[in-house]
Scaffold this active site. Structure first.
Site, PDB file in Angstrom:
ATOM      1  N   CYS A  17     -15.611  37.332  -6.325  1.00 24.29           N
ATOM      2  CA  CYS A  17     -16.816  38.184  -7.090  1.00 24.29           C
ATOM      3  C   CYS A  17     -15.932  39.164  -8.057  1.00 24.29           C
ATOM      4  O   CYS A  17     -16.861  39.928  -8.769  1.00 24.29           O
ATOM      5  CB  CYS A  17     -17.992  38.996  -6.287  1.00 24.29           C
ATOM      6  SG  CYS A  17     -19.015  37.735  -5.505  1.00 24.29           S
ATOM      7  N   LYS A  20     -16.508  38.861 -11.732  1.00 25.95           N
ATOM      8  CA  LYS A  20     -17.769  39.394 -12.535  1.00 25.95           C
ATOM      9  C   LYS A  20     -17.528  40.189 -14.072  1.00 25.95           C
ATOM     10  O   LYS A  20     -16.723  40.920 -13.973  1.00 25.95           O
ATOM     11  CB  LYS A  20     -18.724  40.294 -11.499  1.00 25.95           C
ATOM     12  CG  LYS A  20     -19.503  39.501 -10.606  1.00 25.95           C
ATOM     13  CD  LYS A  20     -20.463  40.541  -9.870  1.00 25.95           C
ATOM     14  CE  LYS A  20     -21.500  39.904  -9.049  1.00 25.95           C
ATOM     15  NZ  LYS A  20     -22.358  41.129  -8.375  1.00 25.95           N
ATOM     16  N   SER A  49     -35.021  44.605 -12.613  1.00 29.63           N
ATOM     17  CA  SER A  49     -34.644  45.276 -11.364  1.00 29.63           C
ATOM     18  C   SER A  49     -33.267  45.195 -10.985  1.00 29.63           C
ATOM     19  O   SER A  49     -32.968  45.803 -10.155  1.00 29.63           O
ATOM     20  CB  SER A  49     -35.511  45.005 -10.197  1.00 29.63           C
ATOM     21  OG  SER A  49     -35.377  43.575  -9.834  1.00 29.63           O
ATOM     22  N   ASP A  51     -31.719  42.924  -9.251  1.00 33.18           N
ATOM     23  CA  ASP A  51     -31.833  42.600  -7.801  1.00 33.18           C
ATOM     24  C   ASP A  51     -30.891  41.379  -7.648  1.00 33.18           C
ATOM     25  O   ASP A  51     -30.349  40.816  -8.528  1.00 33.18           O
ATOM     26  CB  ASP A  51     -33.001  42.259  -7.461  1.00 33.18           C
ATOM     27  CG  ASP A  51     -33.608  43.089  -6.161  1.00 33.18           C
ATOM     28  OD1 ASP A  51     -32.636  43.056  -4.962  1.00 33.18           O
ATOM     29  OD2 ASP A  51     -34.362  43.841  -6.116  1.00 33.18           O
ATOM     30  N   ASP A  92     -27.498  36.146  -1.171  1.00 34.01           N
ATOM     31  CA  ASP A  92     -28.453  36.806  -1.859  1.00 34.01           C
ATOM     32  C   ASP A  92     -29.924  36.418  -1.287  1.00 34.01           C
ATOM     33  O   ASP A  92     -30.866  37.349  -1.630  1.00 34.01           O
ATOM     34  CB  ASP A  92     -28.308  36.372  -3.222  1.00 34.01           C
ATOM     35  CG  ASP A  92     -27.127  36.821  -3.956  1.00 34.01           C
ATOM     36  OD1 ASP A  92     -26.751  37.890  -3.574  1.00 34.01           O
ATOM     37  OD2 ASP A  92     -26.839  36.082  -5.066  1.00 34.01           O
ATOM     38  N   GLY A 140     -26.610  18.839  -6.951  1.00 37.26           N
ATOM     39  CA  GLY A 140     -25.759  19.870  -7.657  1.00 37.26           C
ATOM     40  C   GLY A 140     -25.323  19.229  -9.043  1.00 37.26           C
ATOM     41  O   GLY A 140     -25.707  18.339  -9.391  1.00 37.26           O
ATOM     42  N   SER A 142     -21.744  18.916 -11.520  1.00 35.48           N
ATOM     43  CA  SER A 142     -20.271  19.108 -11.677  1.00 35.48           C
ATOM     44  C   SER A 142     -19.729  18.835 -13.239  1.00 35.48           C
ATOM     45  O   SER A 142     -20.580  17.993 -13.837  1.00 35.48           O
ATOM     46  CB  SER A 142     -19.625  18.246 -10.794  1.00 35.48           C
ATOM     47  OG  SER A 142     -19.648  16.964 -11.209  1.00 35.48           O
ATOM     48  N   ASP A 228     -26.839  43.295  -0.908  1.00 33.05           N
ATOM     49  CA  ASP A 228     -25.483  42.671  -0.357  1.00 33.05           C
ATOM     50  C   ASP A 228     -24.450  43.371  -1.223  1.00 33.05           C
ATOM     51  O   ASP A 228     -24.551  43.497  -2.531  1.00 33.05           O
ATOM     52  CB  ASP A 228     -25.423  41.405  -0.098  1.00 33.05           C
ATOM     53  CG  ASP A 228     -25.429  40.651  -1.331  1.00 33.05           C
ATOM     54  OD1 ASP A 228     -26.024  41.071  -2.478  1.00 33.05           O
ATOM     55  OD2 ASP A 228     -25.071  39.460  -1.452  1.00 33.05           O
TER      56      ASP A 228
END
Length: 347
Positions: A17, A20, A49, A51, A92, A140, A142, A228
């Site tokens: 992270c 970011k 928000s 969030d 999350d 998913g 790829s 979190d």
């Protein structure tokens, strides 16, 4: 620690992270794209928000939670990379007080330079964490690209009246944290090949631990807010809580829990570059942080703990419940009426 022929962290400038986009730049992107303008009344939580996930109401007693989280390698071992990525993404859902139900994988892989077998190991790690969370890795998408990137899109469910946002805290609420700080420091030590074996194991133990307690706390009105702690560090995510609620926070420096051994690395100036990015973004809104203590407050976390706002009259109930659930928590401060600064740090 397993040794791989290719060090995955060598393929990323910022790991986990820590890669970011900076808060100010992200806000500029969202504002310029009109992302803050959302008019669907069934979209209960969206971009406006700041969030942890989006929440959409589908009936009077059911809402769907969705989050997407992916990043560049934070560790060299592909199986561990998959585990950390999955735990981080699923967090999350827990941070909203919800129950995860299934996930989809997001994979970018330089197939001509890094063996597809290593990508398979990443997927295996993610599936292991999904198994622990009681969900399926259902599918998913790829792509073949120059950088290895992995993450999940996770779906969850919650009752519309039980959503825990990051803006629901009230003045007087106690602030609890469920994981110690230092994941970014240890990940940087790994990237620089300075980490000790025991510290790597502490990194894995912390980052791979699911925040499942969030699902339980979604059922309790005594808990007013949750989020979190990830790439913006403890300080950044605490400021999001204060600004969202229109209040401030008072934090006790001595109560901030740290992963064992990180101070040794901080003393060697081993910590993520984006620690300074976070400090530059949030320092005008805080007082009481001196010198290198900024690392503890601004270290980018990957799959960090939950920040929880609890009504003060429910302190005993909360701490006893956490004990029964074998969930370690640290009380690090309290929310207060709005002051000149968002956060004041006291000894």
């Amino acid at each position: 620690m397993e040794t791989n022929p290719i060090r995955l962290t060598a393929w990323s400038e910022g790991s986990g992270c820590g890669c970011k986009i900076a808060p100010a730049i992200l806000e500029q992107i969202l504002a310029s794209s009109g992302s803050f303008s959302q008019k669907d009344p069934k979209l209960l939580v969206g971009n406006s928000s700041k969030d942890d996930a989006a929440v959409y109401q589908v009936s009077d007693d059911l809402a769907v939670i969705n989050t997407v989280d992916f990043f560049t390698p934070i560790v060299d071992d592909p199986f561990d990379f998959g585990r950390i990525s999955a735990a981080n993404a699923i967090s999350d859902i827990y941070a909203m007080g919800g129950k995860p139900i299934f996930a989809n994988a997001i994979l970018s892989w330089p197939v001509e330079k890094i063996s597809p077998e290593l990508a398979a190991k990443v997927m295996e790690g993610a599936k292991e964490i999904c198994r622990q969370a009681g969900i399926e890795l259902a599918g998913g998408h790829s792509i073949a690209a120059k950088d290895p990137i992995f993450g999940l899109s996770v779906n969850g469910i919650i009752h519309p009246r039980k959503i825990k946002t990051n803006s629901g805290a009230k003045a007087g609420d106690l602030i609890y944290l469920t994981k110690p700080i230092g994941i970014g420091v240890l990940a940087t030590a790994l990237k620089r090949e300075k980490i000790q074996e025991k510290d790597y194991l502490n990194l894995l133990d912390t980052a791979c631990r699911l925040n499942t307690i969030g699902d339980l706390l979604g059922n309790h009105e005594e808990v007013h807010a949750m989020t979190d702690v990830t790439g913006f560090g403890l300080l950044g995510h605490l400021i999001e809580m204060t600004e969202g609620a229109g209040i401030s926070a008072e934090v006790e420096h001595s109560k901030i829990p740290l992963i064992e051994g990180i101070q040794e690395y901080i003393n060697q100036f081993i910590f993520p570059d984006n620690t300074y990015r976070n400090w530059n973004a949030f320092s005008p809104k805080v007082s009481g942080i001196q010198g290198m203590d900024l690392v503890k407050f601004c270290d980018p976390q990957t799959s960090g703990g939950l920040l929880i706002a609890v009504a003060p009259e429910n302190k005993d109930w909360f701490e006893e419940t956490m004990k029964q659930e074998k969930q370690i928590v640290w009380k690090i401060g309290s929310f207060v009426e709005k002051r000149n600064l968002a956060v004041e740090v006291i000894p």
